[in-house]
Design an enzyme around this catalytic site. Structure first.
Site, PDB file in Angstrom:
ATOM      1  N   GLU A 179      25.321 -30.535   0.176  1.00  0.00           N
ATOM      2  CA  GLU A 179      25.717 -30.299   1.810  1.00  0.00           C
ATOM      3  C   GLU A 179      25.966 -31.721   1.970  1.00  0.00           C
ATOM      4  O   GLU A 179      26.837 -31.849   2.997  1.00  0.00           O
ATOM      5  CB  GLU A 179      24.347 -30.014   2.184  1.00  0.00           C
ATOM      6  CG  GLU A 179      23.758 -28.592   1.915  1.00  0.00           C
ATOM      7  CD  GLU A 179      24.644 -27.323   2.072  1.00  0.00           C
ATOM      8  OE1 GLU A 179      25.866 -27.605   2.686  1.00  0.00           O
ATOM      9  OE2 GLU A 179      24.198 -26.254   1.569  1.00  0.00           O
ATOM     10  N   GLY A 226      17.501 -34.464  -2.296  1.00  0.00           N
ATOM     11  CA  GLY A 226      17.666 -33.632  -1.369  1.00  0.00           C
ATOM     12  C   GLY A 226      18.876 -32.741  -1.616  1.00  0.00           C
ATOM     13  O   GLY A 226      19.159 -32.391  -2.680  1.00  0.00           O
ATOM     14  N   GLU A 239       8.674 -10.965  -2.635  1.00  0.00           N
ATOM     15  CA  GLU A 239       9.689  -9.971  -2.832  1.00  0.00           C
ATOM     16  C   GLU A 239      11.045 -10.729  -2.982  1.00  0.00           C
ATOM     17  O   GLU A 239      11.974  -9.974  -3.935  1.00  0.00           O
ATOM     18  CB  GLU A 239       9.820  -9.129  -1.505  1.00  0.00           C
ATOM     19  CG  GLU A 239       8.691  -8.322  -1.734  1.00  0.00           C
ATOM     20  CD  GLU A 239       7.628  -8.788  -0.642  1.00  0.00           C
ATOM     21  OE1 GLU A 239       6.482  -8.101  -0.434  1.00  0.00           O
ATOM     22  OE2 GLU A 239       7.638  -9.815  -0.291  1.00  0.00           O
ATOM     23  N   HIS A 299       1.571   0.493  10.382  1.00  0.00           N
ATOM     24  CA  HIS A 299       1.746  -0.890  10.014  1.00  0.00           C
ATOM     25  C   HIS A 299       3.045  -1.014   9.239  1.00  0.00           C
ATOM     26  O   HIS A 299       3.488  -0.089   8.643  1.00  0.00           O
ATOM     27  CB  HIS A 299       0.679  -1.439   9.190  1.00  0.00           C
ATOM     28  CG  HIS A 299       0.436  -1.000   7.788  1.00  0.00           C
ATOM     29  ND1 HIS A 299      -0.409   0.291   7.613  1.00  0.00           N
ATOM     30  CD2 HIS A 299       0.685  -1.303   6.666  1.00  0.00           C
ATOM     31  CE1 HIS A 299      -0.405   0.559   6.572  1.00  0.00           C
ATOM     32  NE2 HIS A 299      -0.037  -0.239   5.815  1.00  0.00           N
ATOM     33  N   HIS A 300       3.590  -2.226   9.255  1.00  0.00           N
ATOM     34  CA  HIS A 300       5.052  -2.601   8.628  1.00  0.00           C
ATOM     35  C   HIS A 300       6.282  -1.876   9.302  1.00  0.00           C
ATOM     36  O   HIS A 300       7.196  -1.668   8.588  1.00  0.00           O
ATOM     37  CB  HIS A 300       5.074  -2.105   7.146  1.00  0.00           C
ATOM     38  CG  HIS A 300       4.048  -2.952   6.170  1.00  0.00           C
ATOM     39  ND1 HIS A 300       3.579  -4.214   6.772  1.00  0.00           N
ATOM     40  CD2 HIS A 300       3.503  -2.787   4.955  1.00  0.00           C
ATOM     41  CE1 HIS A 300       2.517  -4.603   5.688  1.00  0.00           C
ATOM     42  NE2 HIS A 300       2.362  -3.676   4.568  1.00  0.00           N
ATOM     43  N   ASN A 342      18.041 -35.482  -7.017  1.00  0.00           N
ATOM     44  CA  ASN A 342      18.885 -36.404  -6.375  1.00  0.00           C
ATOM     45  C   ASN A 342      18.495 -36.326  -4.780  1.00  0.00           C
ATOM     46  O   ASN A 342      19.347 -36.855  -4.076  1.00  0.00           O
ATOM     47  CB  ASN A 342      20.458 -35.659  -6.471  1.00  0.00           C
ATOM     48  CG  ASN A 342      20.481 -34.300  -6.196  1.00  0.00           C
ATOM     49  OD1 ASN A 342      19.893 -33.871  -5.675  1.00  0.00           O
ATOM     50  ND2 ASN A 342      21.752 -33.641  -6.579  1.00  0.00           N
ATOM     51  N   ASP A 393      16.655 -30.121  -6.955  1.00  0.00           N
ATOM     52  CA  ASP A 393      15.307 -30.094  -6.377  1.00  0.00           C
ATOM     53  C   ASP A 393      15.158 -29.334  -4.954  1.00  0.00           C
ATOM     54  O   ASP A 393      14.290 -28.670  -4.939  1.00  0.00           O
ATOM     55  CB  ASP A 393      14.870 -31.496  -6.088  1.00  0.00           C
ATOM     56  CG  ASP A 393      16.066 -32.395  -5.222  1.00  0.00           C
ATOM     57  OD1 ASP A 393      17.155 -31.985  -5.174  1.00  0.00           O
ATOM     58  OD2 ASP A 393      15.626 -33.717  -4.942  1.00  0.00           O
ATOM     59  N   GLY A 420      26.049 -17.432  -3.455  1.00  0.00           N
ATOM     60  CA  GLY A 420      25.560 -18.867  -3.456  1.00  0.00           C
ATOM     61  C   GLY A 420      24.310 -19.102  -2.542  1.00  0.00           C
ATOM     62  O   GLY A 420      24.135 -19.858  -1.939  1.00  0.00           O
ATOM     63  N   ASP A 471       0.849  -1.062  -0.064  1.00  0.00           N
ATOM     64  CA  ASP A 471       0.094  -0.211   0.035  1.00  0.00           C
ATOM     65  C   ASP A 471       0.803   1.280   0.023  1.00  0.00           C
ATOM     66  O   ASP A 471       0.626   2.276  -0.419  1.00  0.00           O
ATOM     67  CB  ASP A 471      -0.893   0.162   1.172  1.00  0.00           C
ATOM     68  CG  ASP A 471      -0.413   0.020   2.365  1.00  0.00           C
ATOM     69  OD1 ASP A 471       0.906  -0.540   2.812  1.00  0.00           O
ATOM     70  OD2 ASP A 471      -0.869   0.386   3.569  1.00  0.00           O
TER      71      ASP A 471
END
Length: 555
Positions: free
Chosen positions: A471, A467, A53, A116-117, A465, A438, A411, A30
């Site tokens: 990592e 997951g 956003e 607000h915000h 793959n 994925d 990254g 707004d």
């Protein structure tokens, strides 16, 4: 529009259009709705609404990499903080994005009203202060100085190739003003003639009659010096390489292209050619952990001419101020005027012919990236998300005219899906190819439908793959925190608003081959491919880097 109704918001839009912006990304709120009305009626700028956003910020980043300028509009507080991750990534990777934030009115701010915000404490500068850490210039626009401040921030963004921040209250956006009467002030160069002369003399002494080797990287592109780099590479027989960050900056189909340099993770021939060069020029190079094999580069400063953004260094001696373009032009002149031509490089042995895998063979990381690299054509814009997609493609030579985009410093996983939207809108004549895991896709897949709404027809490859494989390769092979919920991927395009997309699930080499062949023919439709590979199948380059990452994290 008459001059009497011309506003500060209109002035900002005209300046953005002057800089080549024709799309503005964002989410309505707004505090900026009236400003959005002016976007909708602007003759040269379109509104592109995002699902959130963060995605809009990523899309602006992808757009800015190809256009050289982008704009993002969010609302105060909740909207701008949702986009902050994307803006920080643009800052880290030198992408010019103007972040425009619609704010409560100046009356509300002056009265410290609890609206607000906000954080409810009457302080309306919290987020402006936060923005100073991830933008190169900021302004809280006021009626009396708004146009001057807009010009200042936009000029800084254009010069530094980093994001800027404009806080525009509702009543400031509608405040009457005059249209621009002169072009936006531009940076006119900061090269000292004395610095250039001394640099040229020192470079000529070091180069002598030696062959020059060039290691170039992404800052050459960001600063608009690609033509100057190309001229240097054409001035003699110049072997050259890039870091992964600058992949596709140069012609990778040339016999003079050595390959990708990644410190100890490089191919032996590339590492030797770069590190043992009699004279090495590093142009626009910034060594980071993931592109240097965790700082395993061995570059001898005594034999290196390092060309930076606004200074160059030879043998420890700094020459400044010296623009990158001027330094590259000086080296080109040295090679052109010295009166000798370096011999051609020895031919690279042709790789032994490799038979295509059996069509029924299970798909692997190796066969996926080998087959995909064959399918790319000049004009493609390839966006590879951080992880197996980026490092799987990094070692493959790309056809001349292919642009490769990744985010190896910041990254942020999921970045490339909305960034592919921005890149597609930045140049509709080029087909985007999105490569994403994925796990990463689950963060930003909401934006898939926007491709259909905007009439874009990318090729989307989701690497399933099971997951977070990147990592797992660093730590926690079987840990549950690296697991994700499995999705029915091929149903997503229709569910998210692209019912005419061609969808494929490829678990074998033959299924991938058929899907890519169909994609080449169906240029008028989105092609969505779920590529299923083993959970712990990791590209060799990524395996080396993740081992280094694990060791670094372990102290």
């Amino acid at each position: 529009m008459t001059e009497s109704t011309y506003t500060v918001g209109d002035y900002l839009l005209d300046r953005l259009a002057e800089l080549g912006v024709t799309e503005v990304f964002g989410v309505p709120g707004d505090y900026q709705l009236e400003f959005l009305d002016h976007i909708l009626t602007h003759p040269r700028i379109r509104w592109v609404g995002g699902a959130n956003e963060l995605n809009a910020g990523y899309a602006a980043d992808g757009y800015g990499r190809l256009r050289g300028m982008a704009a993002l509009v969010t609302t105060f507080g909740v909207g701008e903080l949702s986009a902050a991750n994307a803006v920080a990534g643009s800052y880290a990777e030198h992408v010019p994005v103007v972040h425009i934030v619609g704010a409560p009115s100046k009356d509300s701010q002056a009265g410290s009203r609890i609206v607000h915000h906000t954080l409810g404490d009457g302080d309306f500068d919290h987020f402006l202060r936060m923005s100073r850490e991830i933008t190169c210039a900021q302004a809280n626009l006021a009626p009396a100085t708004a146009t001057r401040e807009i010009d200042r921030v936009l000029s800084e963004v254009h010069e530094q190739k980093r994001p800027g921040y404009l806080l525009m209250a509702t009543d400031v956006a509608r405040f009457p003003t005059e249209p621009p009467t002169a072009p936006l002030p531009r940076y006119t160069g900061g090269t000292s003639p004395r610095a250039l002369s001394l640099f040229t003399e020192a470079a000529a002494r070091l180069i002598g009659e030696h062959r020059l080797t060039v290691l170039a990287d992404f800052l050459v592109h960001r600063l608009g010096c690609v033509e100057e780099l190309d001229a240097l590479l054409a001035a003699d027989t110049v072997p050259y390489a890039t870091l992964m960050w600058g992949k596709s900056l140069v012609d990778e189909s040339s016999p003079n292209f050595l390959g990708i340099y990644a410190g100890a993770a490089s191919e032996d021939s590339v590492r030797a050619a770069v590190e043992d060069a009699p004279v090495l020029v590093t142009a626009g190079v910034l060594f980071t952990d993931m592109v240097s094999g965790f700082f395993s580069q061995r570059i001898d400063p005594a034999r290196t001419i390092d060309i930076g953004v606004n200074q160059s260094v030879i043998g420890g001696q700094v020459y400044a101020p010296l623009d990158m373009a001027a330094a590259l032009q000086a080296l080109t002149a040295i090679l052109s005027e010295r009166g000798i031509t370096s011999p051609a490089l020895p031919p690279v042995p042709a790789p032994a012919p490799v038979e295509a895998p059996d069509r029924g063979a299970p798909l692997t990381q190796e066969t996926l990236w080998d087959r995909l690299s064959e399918a790319l054509t000049p004009g493609n814009v390839v966006l590879a998300d951080q992880g197996t997609s980026f490092y799987g493609m990094a070692g493959h030579r790309l056809a001349s005219g292919v642009t490769f985009i990744g985010q190896p410093l910041w990254g942020s996983i999921g970045y490339t899906l909305p960034a592919a939207l921005g890149a597609g809108l930045a140049d509709r004549d080029r087909r985007t190819v999105l490569l994403i895991g994925d796990g990463a896709a689950q963060l930003t897949v909401q934006e898939l439908g926007t491709f259909g709404r905007e009439g874009l027809t990318p090729v989307v490859i989701v690497v399933n793959n099971d997951g977070y494989t990147v990592e797992r390769a660093i730590h926690g092979v079987t840990a549950s925190y690296n697991d994700i919920t499995g999705w029915r991927w091929t149903e997503l395009p229709a569910a998210l608003g692209v019912p005419d997309a061609l969808t494929f699930r490829a678990a074998s080499y033959g299924e991938l081959d058929d899907a890519l062949s169909a994609a080449a023919q169906a240029r008028d439709r989105m092609v969505f491919i779920e590529a299923v590979v083993p959970k712990m199948d990791v590209p060799p380059l990524l395996a080396e880097l993740t081992q280094s990452a694990a060791e670094a994290n372990a102290g």
